[in-house]
Design an enzyme around this catalytic site. Sequence first.
Site, PDB file in Angstrom:
ATOM      1  N   LYS A 220       0.829  -1.207   0.000  1.00 40.47           N
ATOM      2  CA  LYS A 220       0.000   0.000   0.000  1.00 40.47           C
ATOM      3  C   LYS A 220       0.863   1.257   0.000  1.00 40.47           C
ATOM      4  O   LYS A 220       0.522   2.274  -0.588  1.00 40.47           O
ATOM      5  CB  LYS A 220      -0.909  -0.003   1.228  1.00 40.47           C
ATOM      6  CG  LYS A 220      -1.868  -1.176   1.253  1.00 40.47           C
ATOM      7  CD  LYS A 220      -3.284  -0.738   1.003  1.00 40.47           C
ATOM      8  CE  LYS A 220      -4.132  -1.835   0.447  1.00 40.47           C
ATOM      9  NZ  LYS A 220      -4.478  -2.886   1.389  1.00 40.47           N
TER      10      LYS A 220
ATOM     11  N   GLU B   5      -4.180   5.481   8.013  1.00 43.93           N
ATOM     12  CA  GLU B   5      -4.611   6.586   7.172  1.00 43.93           C
ATOM     13  C   GLU B   5      -5.932   7.113   7.708  1.00 43.93           C
ATOM     14  O   GLU B   5      -6.582   6.494   8.548  1.00 43.93           O
ATOM     15  CB  GLU B   5      -4.742   6.146   5.708  1.00 43.93           C
ATOM     16  CG  GLU B   5      -5.813   5.100   5.477  1.00 43.93           C
ATOM     17  CD  GLU B   5      -5.906   4.662   4.017  1.00 43.93           C
ATOM     18  OE1 GLU B   5      -4.895   4.654   3.304  1.00 43.93           O
ATOM     19  OE2 GLU B   5      -7.028   4.317   3.597  1.00 43.93           O
TER      20      GLU B   5
ATOM     21  N   HIS C 238     -16.098  -4.267   6.584  1.00 41.00           N
ATOM     22  CA  HIS C 238     -15.202  -3.794   5.522  1.00 41.00           C
ATOM     23  C   HIS C 238     -15.188  -4.700   4.318  1.00 41.00           C
ATOM     24  O   HIS C 238     -14.266  -4.695   3.522  1.00 41.00           O
ATOM     25  CB  HIS C 238     -13.773  -3.595   6.026  1.00 41.00           C
ATOM     26  CG  HIS C 238     -13.731  -2.632   7.148  1.00 41.00           C
ATOM     27  ND1 HIS C 238     -13.923  -1.290   6.971  1.00 41.00           N
ATOM     28  CD2 HIS C 238     -13.588  -2.828   8.473  1.00 41.00           C
ATOM     29  CE1 HIS C 238     -13.885  -0.701   8.138  1.00 41.00           C
ATOM     30  NE2 HIS C 238     -13.695  -1.597   9.073  1.00 41.00           N
TER      31      HIS C 238
ATOM     32  N   ARG D 283      -6.180  -7.777  -9.775  1.00 39.77           N
ATOM     33  CA  ARG D 283      -6.847  -9.052 -10.050  1.00 39.77           C
ATOM     34  C   ARG D 283      -8.260  -8.771 -10.525  1.00 39.77           C
ATOM     35  O   ARG D 283      -8.702  -7.636 -10.545  1.00 39.77           O
ATOM     36  CB  ARG D 283      -6.928  -9.873  -8.760  1.00 39.77           C
ATOM     37  CG  ARG D 283      -7.596  -9.053  -7.673  1.00 39.77           C
ATOM     38  CD  ARG D 283      -8.036  -9.826  -6.492  1.00 39.77           C
ATOM     39  NE  ARG D 283      -8.100  -8.987  -5.316  1.00 39.77           N
ATOM     40  CZ  ARG D 283      -9.172  -8.315  -4.914  1.00 39.77           C
ATOM     41  NH1 ARG D 283     -10.277  -8.378  -5.613  1.00 39.77           N
ATOM     42  NH2 ARG D 283      -9.151  -7.569  -3.838  1.00 39.77           N
TER      43      ARG D 283
END
Lengths: 175, 498
Positions: B116, B200, B235, B292
């Site tokens: 990330k 974040e 999530h 993907r």
Amino acid sequence: MEYDLIVNSEKTLVEAKIQDREITLQKEEKPLTASFERVSDHQILLNINGTQLNAYVGGGKDVKTIIIDGRTYYIRDADSLAQAPAGKKGFKGGAKTVCAPMPAMVISILAKEGQMVEKGQKLVIVSAMKMETSLFAPFDGKVTKINAKEGDKVMPTDILVDIEQKKEPAEETNE
Amino acid sequence: MFKKILIANRGEIAVRVMNTCKDMGIKTVAVYSEADSKAAHVLFADEAVLLGPSEPAQSYLNMDKVIKAARDTGAVAIHPGYGFLSENHEFAKRCEQEGIVFIGPSSDVIRDLGDKITSRKIMKKGNVPVTPGLLGSETDIAILYQVADEIGYPVLVKATAGGGGKGIRVVNAKDELEEAVASASREAQNAFGNSEVYIEKFFTRARHVEFQVLADDFGNTIHLYERECSVQRRHQKIIEETPCLVLTDELRKEMGQAAVRAAKAASYKNAGTVEFLLDENNRFYFLEINTRLQVEHPITEMTLGLDLVRHQIEIAAGNPLSLKQEDIHPRGHSIECRIYAEDPENGFMPSPGKITFLKEPSGPGIRNDAGVYQGVEVPVDYDPILSKLVTYAETRDQAIAKMIKALKDYIVLGVKTPMSFLCDVLESKAFKEGQVFTDFIDVHFSDWKSNAEMIDAAVIAYIADELAGRAAPALNAKQTGVPTPWETLGNWKMTKVG
């Protein structure tokens, strides 16, 4: 016939008249009559006042799972519940338990034997299908026994933690 | 074109990929674990290779075994599906070294974007906006506290190797941070073999909008418009749709161009998804590129009338992209619901078990990509997705109505499913009006219980099931008939006959 049923954990007393392929529920307002036809092992076609409804029925002797119009109903016979062997859940007084909610692996145990715990306190973390889930103390009490260790594979009926409930005035379980 | 492809995955996505292979006349090889010996994808393939025990590390995540299966069966390419090895750059590298085509981007690209942190840096350089937060993974809790204070709570603790909702924790206040970091790293270690995390800014009222991209070896990069994936639980997305209601033509164009910029900045090849967060002021931030095929790819296929897996295979085989940006025009509206074996009344807890009865919905504009069948055991060892249910219609309202109809006509007995929950979500005013943010479920459906409006009918069905016994084991019995109440009395007590 009188049926003493538990529908989605609500006690429901039903009086039904059965005639050939017709069932009439005696309701306060007015009786409800339905005819039925078994389509397959898990499907029954109902006809209630001219409207057709497909009911899908699963489960066995203990609880039936019934799906109608996208909604699921769990119905059991209250009598058979009363006859169920005591000890697993709703056991009156004494030690109570924390069970795994599903087949899972124990990730971590956060309580020790002999420890006093508060209701809602995190006791065990399990992981199933790569999701972690915490198990909490159902009430204030003392941990009398821990029956699992980290890395154990456990099943829904397995008792992971025994807790002796702290004595409280007028404790009543509504099961 | 490839003669034979190994699908290094299981369940619905393995079946989905095999479908396209079969359409293209390509032979398919399934791999499976001991828990999956009778799984749908195994039965559907031309060949099947047992990898090992049910633990993913010894089967679906075991690179040596997957590569050996490809070698032994003569498969020239591997499609990784989603999850498992799909975003594992070491696996892509191994394929490259072994001369097996990995259907996806190159190992370097997967490595850079899978991290990330690196991807955030690449995007910054490529002039694509990123969310506020750390630009590096961090183990020092003191620094994490400091950064969280700077960007302000709530913050998101995220595994640098994350994806699929694993290794992510929302932290609302300071005192939750340390435990969230510990548990996110642990989950990340289990799921991805890498425990690194960063933080974040977490946007409570944000939308999750992603753009599908396709890029070939000849420098052609296009986007295939957006998917809105804001309805999430734990999530993990559960309802996705396209087009996104709130995008104006202008914003859609801007985001599409940013998606193409993002893919180009990363030297991306094959199919990928650029994920953006869209805040309430229509500012968008790059989240990540999924290297993907996405679970929700079918809704794009529906509105564009194309097969993304076919394009993936064509690109991997070295063919130039047959589509041009100006030829891509979405039509109508498509919705996907993910059908998991789970209990929405109990925190969406997985509900493994044997599927005793299965009736899939059908009809115009309905597609169900299933990875299970009646009689199969849903194992405890893997993500419990049963199928992706997709509807397509001219308008959003019609697509919603079609989905509700399909959900009601989708019967699964033996495991718990979210059908009635999904119906309630789709029927809710908030969803109909498109008031859909990533906190949608928490705000509107946190204590959801199935309402029992047809109790009488259910009771009648219960009694009818008792009366009209299910078929006896004797197969040659012509008609079971209706036994008399005396035969089926069981535990009932007779009080009075009405």
